[in-house]
Scaffold this motif. Sequence first.
Motif, PDB file in Angstrom:
ATOM      1  N   PRO A  78       0.931  -1.233  -0.079  1.00  0.00           N
ATOM      2  CA  PRO A  78       0.016  -0.008   0.086  1.00  0.00           C
ATOM      3  C   PRO A  78       0.940   1.298   0.154  1.00  0.00           C
ATOM      4  O   PRO A  78       1.760   1.170   0.528  1.00  0.00           O
ATOM      5  N   LEU A  79       0.391   2.200  -0.546  1.00  0.00           N
ATOM      6  CA  LEU A  79       1.170   3.437  -0.859  1.00  0.00           C
ATOM      7  C   LEU A  79       0.844   4.406   0.321  1.00  0.00           C
ATOM      8  O   LEU A  79      -0.632   4.408   0.511  1.00  0.00           O
ATOM      9  N   LYS A  80       1.567   5.293   0.705  1.00  0.00           N
ATOM     10  CA  LYS A  80       1.062   6.225   1.796  1.00  0.00           C
ATOM     11  C   LYS A  80       0.818   7.762   1.243  1.00  0.00           C
ATOM     12  O   LYS A  80       1.034   7.579  -0.089  1.00  0.00           O
ATOM     13  N   PRO A  81      -0.024   8.502   1.706  1.00  0.00           N
ATOM     14  CA  PRO A  81      -0.291   9.605   1.095  1.00  0.00           C
ATOM     15  C   PRO A  81       0.891  10.391   0.485  1.00  0.00           C
ATOM     16  O   PRO A  81       1.880  10.496   1.231  1.00  0.00           O
ATOM     17  N   GLY A  82       0.693  10.956  -0.568  1.00  0.00           N
ATOM     18  CA  GLY A  82       1.827  11.817  -1.137  1.00  0.00           C
ATOM     19  C   GLY A  82       2.751  10.673  -1.798  1.00  0.00           C
ATOM     20  O   GLY A  82       3.766  11.291  -2.241  1.00  0.00           O
ATOM     21  N   GLU A  83       2.809   9.678  -1.729  1.00  0.00           N
ATOM     22  CA  GLU A  83       3.748   8.772  -2.436  1.00  0.00           C
ATOM     23  C   GLU A  83       3.092   8.359  -4.062  1.00  0.00           C
ATOM     24  O   GLU A  83       2.104   8.243  -4.297  1.00  0.00           O
TER      25      GLU A  83
END
Length: 217
Positions: free
Chosen positions: A66-71
């Motif tokens: 899962p990607l973090k916000p802003g990635e």
Amino acid sequence: MERRRNLRRAGLALAAGALFLAGCGTPAAEGKDGKGGKDAKADPAASVSASVNASAGASANASAAPLKPGEVRVGGAVGKPYTLTLADLRKLPQSSAPVKFTSAKGDQEHTYAGVPLYEVLKTAEPRFDQTKKNGQLRGVVAATGGGDYRAVFAWAELDPGFAKSQILLAVSEDGVPFDDAAGPRLVVPQDTKGGRYVSELNQLWVGDVDPVVDGTK
């Protein structure tokens, strides 16, 4: 007397042959039980295959993380897939673009600052078929944003060797920085509608149209 000696020699030879054959068959039989023989030994081809599959599985799991916000994940047909953040983009040389476009909210007019999309993708080393004339012209880029929103671009639209307009990964709008939740925003100055202004950008995928056009995919 001589005849008995010959018969004895023949008998001994037959016995030895039988023992030899029995000995040759034993490892294979034991191997099936896991005690020896070919089946019990590691097959080099199988080991390599297992290693490759394990590596592929690990890569798949990493790419699916899962990607973090802003990635933003950059992948597809590239030599160096990587993930960068909004903070990373802010550290790179910036360009600005005043734009006008129509959206569901009406006419928009803004000035965006950010990094040319071409520079971000070039770092990942896209793999185009160099045996084809201008192989990069077969390339496409899919940009995915929040809510699985997606837009597609031809490579020639963002390559300065072919296009005059510069597509940006914007980090600010009218001087106001985006936060991580908003993520970078794709800005397409040549578009008159804002459909490809992908917000909350989280993935960039590079590929080419050959598999689809040629019917191999």
